[in-house]
Design a protein around this motif. Sequence first.
Motif, PDB file in Angstrom:
ATOM      1  N   LEU A  28      77.320   2.005  61.731  1.00  0.00           N
ATOM      2  CA  LEU A  28      78.807   1.828  62.234  1.00  0.00           C
ATOM      3  C   LEU A  28      78.627   0.235  61.662  1.00  0.00           C
ATOM      4  CD1 LEU A  28      80.924   2.098  63.904  1.00  0.00           C
ATOM      5  CD2 LEU A  28      79.704   1.353  65.928  1.00  0.00           C
ATOM      6  N   ALA A  29      78.064  -0.845  61.504  1.00  0.00           N
ATOM      7  CA  ALA A  29      77.955  -1.393  60.618  1.00  0.00           C
ATOM      8  C   ALA A  29      78.860  -1.114  59.300  1.00  0.00           C
ATOM      9  CB  ALA A  29      77.462  -2.383  60.772  1.00  0.00           C
ATOM     10  N   GLN A  30      77.907   0.109  58.800  1.00  0.00           N
ATOM     11  CA  GLN A  30      77.923  -0.202  57.173  1.00  0.00           C
ATOM     12  C   GLN A  30      79.692   0.293  57.262  1.00  0.00           C
ATOM     13  OE1 GLN A  30      75.650   2.215  55.690  1.00  0.00           O
ATOM     14  NE2 GLN A  30      75.990   1.813  53.678  1.00  0.00           N
ATOM     15  N   ASN A  31      79.665   1.447  58.224  1.00  0.00           N
ATOM     16  CA  ASN A  31      81.540   2.109  57.850  1.00  0.00           C
ATOM     17  C   ASN A  31      82.050   1.242  58.285  1.00  0.00           C
ATOM     18  OD1 ASN A  31      82.518   4.658  57.689  1.00  0.00           O
ATOM     19  ND2 ASN A  31      83.266   4.358  60.198  1.00  0.00           N
ATOM     20  N   LEU A  32      82.367   0.154  59.241  1.00  0.00           N
ATOM     21  CA  LEU A  32      83.036  -0.908  59.507  1.00  0.00           C
ATOM     22  C   LEU A  32      83.262  -1.586  58.373  1.00  0.00           C
ATOM     23  CD1 LEU A  32      82.397  -1.942  62.038  1.00  0.00           C
ATOM     24  CD2 LEU A  32      84.044  -0.441  62.347  1.00  0.00           C
ATOM     25  N   GLU A  33      82.242  -1.683  57.348  1.00  0.00           N
ATOM     26  CA  GLU A  33      82.211  -3.079  56.440  1.00  0.00           C
ATOM     27  C   GLU A  33      82.645  -2.462  55.235  1.00  0.00           C
ATOM     28  OE1 GLU A  33      78.050  -5.413  57.594  1.00  0.00           O
ATOM     29  OE2 GLU A  33      78.185  -3.527  56.039  1.00  0.00           O
ATOM     30  N   ARG A  37      86.921  -2.616  52.720  1.00  0.00           N
ATOM     31  CA  ARG A  37      87.238  -2.472  51.610  1.00  0.00           C
ATOM     32  C   ARG A  37      89.063  -1.692  51.165  1.00  0.00           C
ATOM     33  NH1 ARG A  37      81.859   0.188  49.161  1.00  0.00           N
ATOM     34  NH2 ARG A  37      83.112   1.483  49.872  1.00  0.00           N
ATOM     35  N   ALA A  38      89.463  -1.018  52.303  1.00  0.00           N
ATOM     36  CA  ALA A  38      90.692  -0.448  52.195  1.00  0.00           C
ATOM     37  C   ALA A  38      92.192  -1.025  52.528  1.00  0.00           C
ATOM     38  CB  ALA A  38      90.798   0.870  52.374  1.00  0.00           C
ATOM     39  N   LEU A  39      91.494  -2.749  53.098  1.00  0.00           N
ATOM     40  CA  LEU A  39      92.630  -3.276  53.633  1.00  0.00           C
ATOM     41  C   LEU A  39      93.163  -3.925  52.300  1.00  0.00           C
ATOM     42  CD1 LEU A  39      91.043  -3.859  56.895  1.00  0.00           C
ATOM     43  CD2 LEU A  39      92.059  -2.195  56.352  1.00  0.00           C
ATOM     44  N   ASP A  40      94.075  -4.103  52.999  1.00  0.00           N
ATOM     45  CA  ASP A  40      95.333  -5.539  51.755  1.00  0.00           C
ATOM     46  C   ASP A  40      95.294  -6.669  52.404  1.00  0.00           C
ATOM     47  OD1 ASP A  40      97.472  -6.898  50.259  1.00  0.00           O
ATOM     48  OD2 ASP A  40      98.670  -5.817  50.658  1.00  0.00           O
ATOM     49  N   PRO A  41      94.332  -7.648  52.386  1.00  0.00           N
ATOM     50  CA  PRO A  41      94.433  -8.840  53.129  1.00  0.00           C
ATOM     51  C   PRO A  41      95.922  -9.863  52.890  1.00  0.00           C
ATOM     52  CG  PRO A  41      92.909  -8.933  51.063  1.00  0.00           C
ATOM     53  CD  PRO A  41      93.860  -7.632  51.213  1.00  0.00           C
ATOM     54  N   GLY A  42      96.270  -9.394  52.360  1.00  0.00           N
ATOM     55  CA  GLY A  42      98.387 -10.137  52.117  1.00  0.00           C
ATOM     56  C   GLY A  42      98.900  -9.447  53.026  1.00  0.00           C
ATOM     57  N   GLU A  43      98.685  -8.498  53.982  1.00  0.00           N
ATOM     58  CA  GLU A  43      99.480  -7.878  54.725  1.00  0.00           C
ATOM     59  C   GLU A  43      98.515  -8.220  56.257  1.00  0.00           C
ATOM     60  OE1 GLU A  43     101.187  -5.544  57.619  1.00  0.00           O
ATOM     61  OE2 GLU A  43      99.333  -5.115  56.800  1.00  0.00           O
ATOM     62  N   ALA A  46      96.358  -5.760  58.338  1.00  0.00           N
ATOM     63  CA  ALA A  46      95.665  -5.423  58.028  1.00  0.00           C
ATOM     64  C   ALA A  46      94.430  -6.782  57.605  1.00  0.00           C
ATOM     65  CB  ALA A  46      95.581  -4.756  56.338  1.00  0.00           C
ATOM     66  N   ALA A  47      94.930  -8.048  57.665  1.00  0.00           N
ATOM     67  CA  ALA A  47      94.359  -9.245  57.473  1.00  0.00           C
ATOM     68  C   ALA A  47      93.306  -9.413  59.045  1.00  0.00           C
ATOM     69  CB  ALA A  47      95.145 -10.451  57.832  1.00  0.00           C
ATOM     70  N   GLU A  48      94.456  -9.287  60.178  1.00  0.00           N
ATOM     71  CA  GLU A  48      94.006  -8.932  61.644  1.00  0.00           C
ATOM     72  C   GLU A  48      92.632  -8.050  61.580  1.00  0.00           C
ATOM     73  OE1 GLU A  48      95.354  -8.767  65.627  1.00  0.00           O
ATOM     74  OE2 GLU A  48      96.165  -8.902  64.134  1.00  0.00           O
ATOM     75  N   GLU A  49      93.101  -7.094  61.521  1.00  0.00           N
ATOM     76  CA  GLU A  49      92.002  -5.835  61.465  1.00  0.00           C
ATOM     77  C   GLU A  49      90.916  -5.761  60.645  1.00  0.00           C
ATOM     78  OE1 GLU A  49      91.528  -1.009  59.846  1.00  0.00           O
ATOM     79  OE2 GLU A  49      93.781  -1.799  60.093  1.00  0.00           O
ATOM     80  N   GLN A  50      90.667  -6.616  58.890  1.00  0.00           N
ATOM     81  CA  GLN A  50      89.521  -6.906  58.624  1.00  0.00           C
ATOM     82  C   GLN A  50      89.286  -7.807  59.788  1.00  0.00           C
ATOM     83  OE1 GLN A  50      90.722  -9.245  54.955  1.00  0.00           O
ATOM     84  NE2 GLN A  50      88.940  -9.041  54.256  1.00  0.00           N
ATOM     85  N   GLY A  51      89.617  -8.435  60.037  1.00  0.00           N
ATOM     86  CA  GLY A  51      88.939  -9.994  60.838  1.00  0.00           C
ATOM     87  C   GLY A  51      87.582  -9.374  61.974  1.00  0.00           C
ATOM     88  N   VAL A  52      88.642  -8.606  62.939  1.00  0.00           N
ATOM     89  CA  VAL A  52      87.889  -7.416  63.873  1.00  0.00           C
ATOM     90  C   VAL A  52      86.721  -7.165  63.216  1.00  0.00           C
ATOM     91  CG1 VAL A  52      88.225  -6.144  65.550  1.00  0.00           C
ATOM     92  CG2 VAL A  52      89.708  -7.816  65.523  1.00  0.00           C
ATOM     93  N   TYR A  53      87.115  -6.160  62.182  1.00  0.00           N
ATOM     94  CA  TYR A  53      85.965  -5.347  61.503  1.00  0.00           C
ATOM     95  C   TYR A  53      84.416  -6.435  61.239  1.00  0.00           C
ATOM     96  CZ  TYR A  53      88.357  -0.664  62.049  1.00  0.00           C
ATOM     97  OH  TYR A  53      89.491   0.228  62.857  1.00  0.00           O
ATOM     98  N   GLN A  54      85.154  -6.873  60.618  1.00  0.00           N
ATOM     99  CA  GLN A  54      84.163  -7.867  59.352  1.00  0.00           C
ATOM    100  C   GLN A  54      83.261  -8.583  61.341  1.00  0.00           C
ATOM    101  OE1 GLN A  54      85.864 -10.644  57.416  1.00  0.00           O
ATOM    102  NE2 GLN A  54      85.614  -9.127  55.507  1.00  0.00           N
ATOM    103  N   ARG A  55      83.554  -9.435  62.601  1.00  0.00           N
ATOM    104  CA  ARG A  55      83.077  -9.526  62.980  1.00  0.00           C
ATOM    105  C   ARG A  55      82.243  -9.083  63.755  1.00  0.00           C
ATOM    106  NH1 ARG A  55      87.879 -11.946  64.186  1.00  0.00           N
ATOM    107  NH2 ARG A  55      88.108 -11.042  65.229  1.00  0.00           N
ATOM    108  N   VAL A  56      82.779  -7.385  64.674  1.00  0.00           N
ATOM    109  CA  VAL A  56      81.923  -6.636  64.428  1.00  0.00           C
ATOM    110  C   VAL A  56      80.872  -5.810  64.495  1.00  0.00           C
ATOM    111  CG1 VAL A  56      82.401  -4.237  65.766  1.00  0.00           C
ATOM    112  CG2 VAL A  56      84.469  -5.966  66.270  1.00  0.00           C
ATOM    113  N   ALA A  57      81.569  -5.635  62.902  1.00  0.00           N
ATOM    114  CA  ALA A  57      80.343  -5.884  61.783  1.00  0.00           C
ATOM    115  C   ALA A  57      79.067  -6.280  62.070  1.00  0.00           C
ATOM    116  CB  ALA A  57      80.355  -5.236  60.371  1.00  0.00           C
ATOM    117  N   HIS A  58      79.300  -8.214  61.840  1.00  0.00           N
ATOM    118  CA  HIS A  58      77.855  -8.828  62.150  1.00  0.00           C
ATOM    119  C   HIS A  58      77.453  -8.515  63.365  1.00  0.00           C
ATOM    120  CE1 HIS A  58      76.351 -12.663  61.185  1.00  0.00           C
ATOM    121  NE2 HIS A  58      76.992 -12.852  62.440  1.00  0.00           N
TER     122      HIS A  58
END
Length: 142
Positions: A28-33, A37-43, A46-58
């Motif tokens: 599941l962590a690998q899937n989140l990680e 990559r598909a998220l636009d960090p400038g949006e 998407a940046a919020e989603e990226q933060g959540v996914y990275q914290r959960v994956a960790h």
Amino acid sequence: MEEQQTCGRGLAQNAAVPAALAAAAAGLAQNLEVHVRALDPGEAAAAEEQGVYQRVAHRLRRAAAELQAAAAEMASAVDLPMGAHDMAAITTTDVLDAFRDHVAAEDDLRRLLEARRVENQLMLAAIREEVGGPDVGGRPAP
């Protein structure tokens, strides 16, 4: 001649449970990680989603490592000498309750995984079709 069942052997036989949980958490962590990559960090969203996914994956990676360490220790207990047991202490309602709760939790997990299987297989098939084949990544279709 069959070997006598001991607590160490029982512990070793049960090592498969935390090992499987570790593999599921790591997967599941690998899937989140890779999803990140598909998220636009400038949006912003998407940046919020990226933060959540990275914290959960960790957190999932840490949990997977702990579960795998527990599984390894359990497996290594196969030859643990059998200690003296107080049968009065092991045949109480709280021991029964603890084991009943353990069995119920495993049953709940089995039902959860079975319920998710169809949806996961459909998503896997859709991704496989987009990627271009059943053997992508060196793994055959399940």
